[in-house]
Design a protein around this motif. Structure first.
Motif, PDB file in Angstrom:
ATOM      1  N   ILE A   1      52.927   7.399 -70.965  1.00 27.58           N
ATOM      2  CA  ILE A   1      53.128   6.697 -69.617  1.00 27.58           C
ATOM      3  C   ILE A   1      53.674   8.515 -69.483  1.00 27.58           C
ATOM      4  O   ILE A   1      54.071   9.211 -70.233  1.00 27.58           O
ATOM      5  CB  ILE A   1      54.525   6.154 -69.794  1.00 27.58           C
ATOM      6  CG1 ILE A   1      55.678   5.908 -70.665  1.00 27.58           C
ATOM      7  CG2 ILE A   1      54.403   4.356 -69.453  1.00 27.58           C
ATOM      8  CD1 ILE A   1      56.426   5.819 -71.267  1.00 27.58           C
TER       9      ILE A   1
ATOM     10  N   TYR B   1      56.000  12.325 -68.065  1.00 31.28           N
ATOM     11  CA  TYR B   1      56.685  12.781 -68.148  1.00 31.28           C
ATOM     12  C   TYR B   1      57.212  12.721 -67.004  1.00 31.28           C
ATOM     13  O   TYR B   1      55.986  13.886 -65.982  1.00 31.28           O
ATOM     14  CB  TYR B   1      57.148  14.125 -68.842  1.00 31.28           C
ATOM     15  CG  TYR B   1      56.884  13.754 -70.635  1.00 31.28           C
ATOM     16  CD1 TYR B   1      57.664  13.325 -70.916  1.00 31.28           C
ATOM     17  CD2 TYR B   1      56.412  14.739 -71.472  1.00 31.28           C
ATOM     18  CE1 TYR B   1      58.320  12.765 -72.057  1.00 31.28           C
ATOM     19  CE2 TYR B   1      56.230  15.037 -72.396  1.00 31.28           C
ATOM     20  CZ  TYR B   1      57.598  13.530 -72.912  1.00 31.28           C
ATOM     21  OH  TYR B   1      57.664  13.738 -74.602  1.00 31.28           O
TER      22      TYR B   1
ATOM     23  N   HIS C   1      48.592  16.610 -63.621  1.00 34.60           N
ATOM     24  CA  HIS C   1      47.275  17.364 -63.717  1.00 34.60           C
ATOM     25  C   HIS C   1      45.787  16.563 -63.567  1.00 34.60           C
ATOM     26  O   HIS C   1      45.839  15.080 -64.261  1.00 34.60           O
ATOM     27  CB  HIS C   1      47.849  18.962 -64.224  1.00 34.60           C
ATOM     28  CG  HIS C   1      47.979  18.126 -65.602  1.00 34.60           C
ATOM     29  ND1 HIS C   1      47.168  18.648 -66.612  1.00 34.60           N
ATOM     30  CD2 HIS C   1      48.678  18.026 -65.802  1.00 34.60           C
ATOM     31  CE1 HIS C   1      47.742  17.941 -67.274  1.00 34.60           C
ATOM     32  NE2 HIS C   1      48.388  18.426 -67.034  1.00 34.60           N
TER      33      HIS C   1
ATOM     34  N   THR D   1      43.135  10.451 -68.545  1.00 37.66           N
ATOM     35  CA  THR D   1      43.353   9.312 -69.103  1.00 37.66           C
ATOM     36  C   THR D   1      43.618   8.221 -68.188  1.00 37.66           C
ATOM     37  O   THR D   1      42.957   7.016 -68.922  1.00 37.66           O
ATOM     38  CB  THR D   1      44.900   8.730 -69.918  1.00 37.66           C
ATOM     39  OG1 THR D   1      45.341  10.804 -70.254  1.00 37.66           O
ATOM     40  CG2 THR D   1      44.374   8.791 -71.025  1.00 37.66           C
TER      41      THR D   1
ATOM     42  N   ASP E   1      57.606   8.667 -67.744  1.00 36.00           N
ATOM     43  CA  ASP E   1      58.328   8.653 -69.156  1.00 36.00           C
ATOM     44  C   ASP E   1      59.493   9.157 -68.649  1.00 36.00           C
ATOM     45  O   ASP E   1      59.150  10.811 -68.502  1.00 36.00           O
ATOM     46  CB  ASP E   1      57.943   9.518 -70.103  1.00 36.00           C
ATOM     47  CG  ASP E   1      58.717   9.203 -70.940  1.00 36.00           C
ATOM     48  OD1 ASP E   1      59.796   8.960 -71.306  1.00 36.00           O
ATOM     49  OD2 ASP E   1      57.898  10.260 -72.312  1.00 36.00           O
TER      50      ASP E   1
ATOM     51  N   GLY F   1      46.055  11.423 -75.042  1.00 37.26           N
ATOM     52  CA  GLY F   1      45.518  12.464 -75.368  1.00 37.26           C
ATOM     53  C   GLY F   1      45.852  13.088 -77.295  1.00 37.26           C
ATOM     54  O   GLY F   1      46.712  12.271 -77.429  1.00 37.26           O
TER      55      GLY F   1
ATOM     56  N   ILE G   1      48.826  14.083 -78.385  1.00 34.40           N
ATOM     57  CA  ILE G   1      50.310  12.450 -79.065  1.00 34.40           C
ATOM     58  C   ILE G   1      49.768  11.869 -79.991  1.00 34.40           C
ATOM     59  O   ILE G   1      49.362  10.688 -79.688  1.00 34.40           O
ATOM     60  CB  ILE G   1      50.862  12.190 -77.885  1.00 34.40           C
ATOM     61  CG1 ILE G   1      49.608  11.397 -76.861  1.00 34.40           C
ATOM     62  CG2 ILE G   1      51.518  13.362 -76.859  1.00 34.40           C
ATOM     63  CD1 ILE G   1      50.556  10.676 -75.554  1.00 34.40           C
TER      64      ILE G   1
ATOM     65  N   TRP H   1      40.699  19.365 -71.716  1.00 31.98           N
ATOM     66  CA  TRP H   1      40.552  18.966 -70.299  1.00 31.98           C
ATOM     67  C   TRP H   1      40.674  20.837 -70.854  1.00 31.98           C
ATOM     68  O   TRP H   1      41.601  21.364 -71.116  1.00 31.98           O
ATOM     69  CB  TRP H   1      41.007  19.319 -68.910  1.00 31.98           C
ATOM     70  CG  TRP H   1      40.151  17.553 -68.971  1.00 31.98           C
ATOM     71  CD1 TRP H   1      39.852  16.875 -69.245  1.00 31.98           C
ATOM     72  CD2 TRP H   1      38.656  17.550 -68.897  1.00 31.98           C
ATOM     73  NE1 TRP H   1      39.065  15.575 -68.605  1.00 31.98           N
ATOM     74  CE2 TRP H   1      38.067  16.371 -68.775  1.00 31.98           C
ATOM     75  CE3 TRP H   1      37.377  18.434 -68.122  1.00 31.98           C
ATOM     76  CZ2 TRP H   1      37.330  15.569 -67.821  1.00 31.98           C
ATOM     77  CZ3 TRP H   1      35.913  17.966 -67.967  1.00 31.98           C
ATOM     78  CH2 TRP H   1      35.966  16.713 -67.990  1.00 31.98           C
TER      79      TRP H   1
ATOM     80  N   MET I   1      44.357  22.901 -70.926  1.00 33.08           N
ATOM     81  CA  MET I   1      45.018  22.969 -68.692  1.00 33.08           C
ATOM     82  C   MET I   1      46.435  22.401 -69.320  1.00 33.08           C
ATOM     83  O   MET I   1      46.268  21.577 -69.626  1.00 33.08           O
ATOM     84  CB  MET I   1      44.141  22.724 -68.740  1.00 33.08           C
ATOM     85  CG  MET I   1      44.078  22.248 -67.117  1.00 33.08           C
ATOM     86  SD  MET I   1      43.407  21.396 -66.032  1.00 33.08           S
ATOM     87  CE  MET I   1      41.827  21.838 -66.196  1.00 33.08           C
TER      88      MET I   1
END
Ligand code: MSP
Length: 497
Positions: free
Chosen positions: A11, A13, A19, A25, A50, A258, A261, A290, A297
């Motif tokens: 979730i 932020y 982006h 994802t 989140d 990703g 985390i 990416w 990025m």
């Protein structure tokens, strides 16, 4: 009743707009969900936002609005992007919703009663951007070991979750369940992390320092640590407490995340579930980053490409295609618009788009009729390609699935060169009808196979063939004859850039 397949994204932020990393994802989870539905599995796909914690609070302060307003404004940006990108999520969870807060409170109460949560004095270093505490030995040159930014020294009373005592259990669980953390090298990374002592997790923030969070049910002077709150979204949305029957059919999940985390999802989360008495997730799949050039990025580096711009310029399906084809999940990949254009022109304009337009134009031009002849060769070819496409998706490799589809398209293009329908038009109408029928069937099969990645282009191809409606991936070719008389001339599917 059959188990539902359950896919999630992190979730996101709501401190800033989405982006490409977020888009990636979400597209990956969407593609896997669409594939799962296309092979007849009931599927539940969850994404969301989140919304608590210091990051959001600071963004709100900067914008001179309340955190609630910050969340309300930003969540729209995520939802709009997902609509534009053709994301077919079944639910969208916001951590500020009551249905979520109730589950967080219930789990906290349960762990508190079981003695898995205790209060203690805490001294340590805190990284605001990462929202994590570190001990002195974790720090790298006095900076946050995750993001490299300065940390703040903090001393206060807090509540702790007895995470440390589950370490041995977790190590055995990971070792005994090879598909739990993927790819394999990420599993080893987590096991490496667990080789050191595992500290208990600080799960509270005193309200006097941070009031934007879910209040602890047993102490109203504190709010819940944002990660403890956020991870629970995966069970609050499918109704862990409000609807245990439904929850039991849906859980466990496949979590796409990703690599940034990994620890929260492969250490904190399994231990939270274990302590609260829930089954483990089916899989935590960590993809790479990416990059632009050599750098990740990210909002903080200011090298971000806005996914909305890409969609406005090139359409959602081409963008989805690029994200899936260019990155091998697990590895990093470089994003550049030049590379996007190169890939678009070769795979979409030249190969697939060209095949569709050539075949449909010839069907119209030669007034071909559908001829169900002896299509063994193509039947085998399609069957074989479909098996490798499924193997690709089943192993979280949409890039490999797309490579197989590209092979089929290229075979079809060379079949045209070999058979020369323009010559057959003069020599043998019968052979011509068979060749064009084979090609139409290949296009049909390719459109079905590509549908999880490019749902609207797939539908467009099927409708041009007069066969829209059935998107079951495993439809048998040559089952129902097509009606070539409905085919009309249309503009290019993927105009060259
Ligand atoms: N809110 C937490 C996740 C909580 S899940 C219970 C969070 N949010 S985030 O907005 O920072 O999004 C993180 C996710 O965005 C990453 O895990 C990854 O999925 C994606 N990406 C962010 N930047 C990325 C790249 N540059 N490349 C690929 N994906 C990355 O962390």
């Amino acid at each position: 009743m059959d188990k539902v397949r359950y896919f999630t994204t992190p979730i996101y932020y709501v401190n800033d707009i989405p982006h490409i990393g977020h888009a990636y994802t979400t597209v990956l989870a969407d593609v896997m969900s669409r594939y799962s539905r296309s092979i007849g599995r009931e599927t539940f796909f969850l994404t969301g936002t989140d919304e608590h914690g210091q990051k959001i609070k600071r963004a709100a302060e900067k914008a001179r609005i309340s955190p609630r307003e910050q969340a309300d404004r930003t969540v729209v940006r995520f939802k709009d992007l997902w609509t534009k990108l053709g994301i077919a999520n079944d639910d969208f969870i916001r951590t500020t919703e009551d249905r979520h807060k109730e589950v967080v409170a219930a789990v906290l109460n349960d762990l508190y009663e079981k003695g898995d949560i205790y209060k203690a004095e805490y001294d340590g270093s805190y990284c605001v951007p990462c929202e994590r505490f570190f001990t002195a030995k974790d720090l790298e040159e006095n900076m946050c070991p995750d993001c490299g930014r300065p940390v703040e020294e903090i001393s206060e009373s807090n509540y702790f979750f007895r995470m440390g005592r589950y370490r041995d259990w977790l190590v055995s669980y990971i070792e005994e369940h090879p598909g739990f953390i993927l790819p394999e090298f990420r599993k080893n990374e987590t096991l490496g992390f667990l080789r050191q002592e595992l500290n208990d997790l600080c799960i509270s923030r005193p309200k006097q320092r941070l009031d934007w969070g879910i209040e602890l049910p047993f102490d109203k002077d504190y709010v819940t640590y944002v990660w403890f709150d956020a991870l629970l979204n995966y069970i609050s949305a499918p109704g862990a407490i409000s609807d245990p029957g439904r929850f039991g059919r849906i859980w466990p999940a496949v979590h796409f995340i990703g690599k940034d985390i990994l620890t929260t999802h492969t250490v904190y989360w399994p231990i939270m579930l274990k302590a609260a008495g829930y089954d483990m997730p089916e899989t935590v799949f960590a993809h790479g980053w990416w990059l632009t050039g050599d750098a990740k990025m990210s909002k903080s580096s200011g090298n971000v490409i806005n996914p909305m711009d890409m969609i406005d310029k090139y359409g959602p399906d081409a963008f989805r295609y690029f994200l899936m084809a260019e990155m091998t999940p697990g590895q990093d990949a470089v994003f550049s618009e030049e590379r996007f254009i190169e890939k678009y022109n070769s795979d979409l304009a030249n190969d697939l788009g060209n095949l569709v337009s050539r075949v449909l134009t010839m069907i119209i031009k030669y007034k071909a009729v559908y001829a169900c002849s002896d299509p063994e060769y193509f039947k085998n070819l399609i069957g074989e390609v479909r098996a490798s496409v499924e193997a690709g998706f089943d192993s979280y490799r949409p890039d490999a699935a797309l490579e197989s589809i590209r092979r089929l398209v290229r075979e079809a293009n060379s079949y045209i060169e070999e058979e020369k329908p323009w010559a057959l038009a003069k020599e043998s109408k019968e052979r011509l009808a068979k060749v064009l029928t084979d090609l139409a069937e290949i296009i049909y099969a390719a459109a079905l196979m590509i549908s999880p990645v490019m749902p609207s282009k797939s539908e467009e191809i099927l409708s041009r063939l007069g066969t829209a409606g059935d998107t079951a991936l495993r439809r048998e070719p040559w089952k129902d004859p097509m009606d070539f008389s409905v085919i009309e001339k249309k503009e290019a599917l993927f105009p060259r850039i």
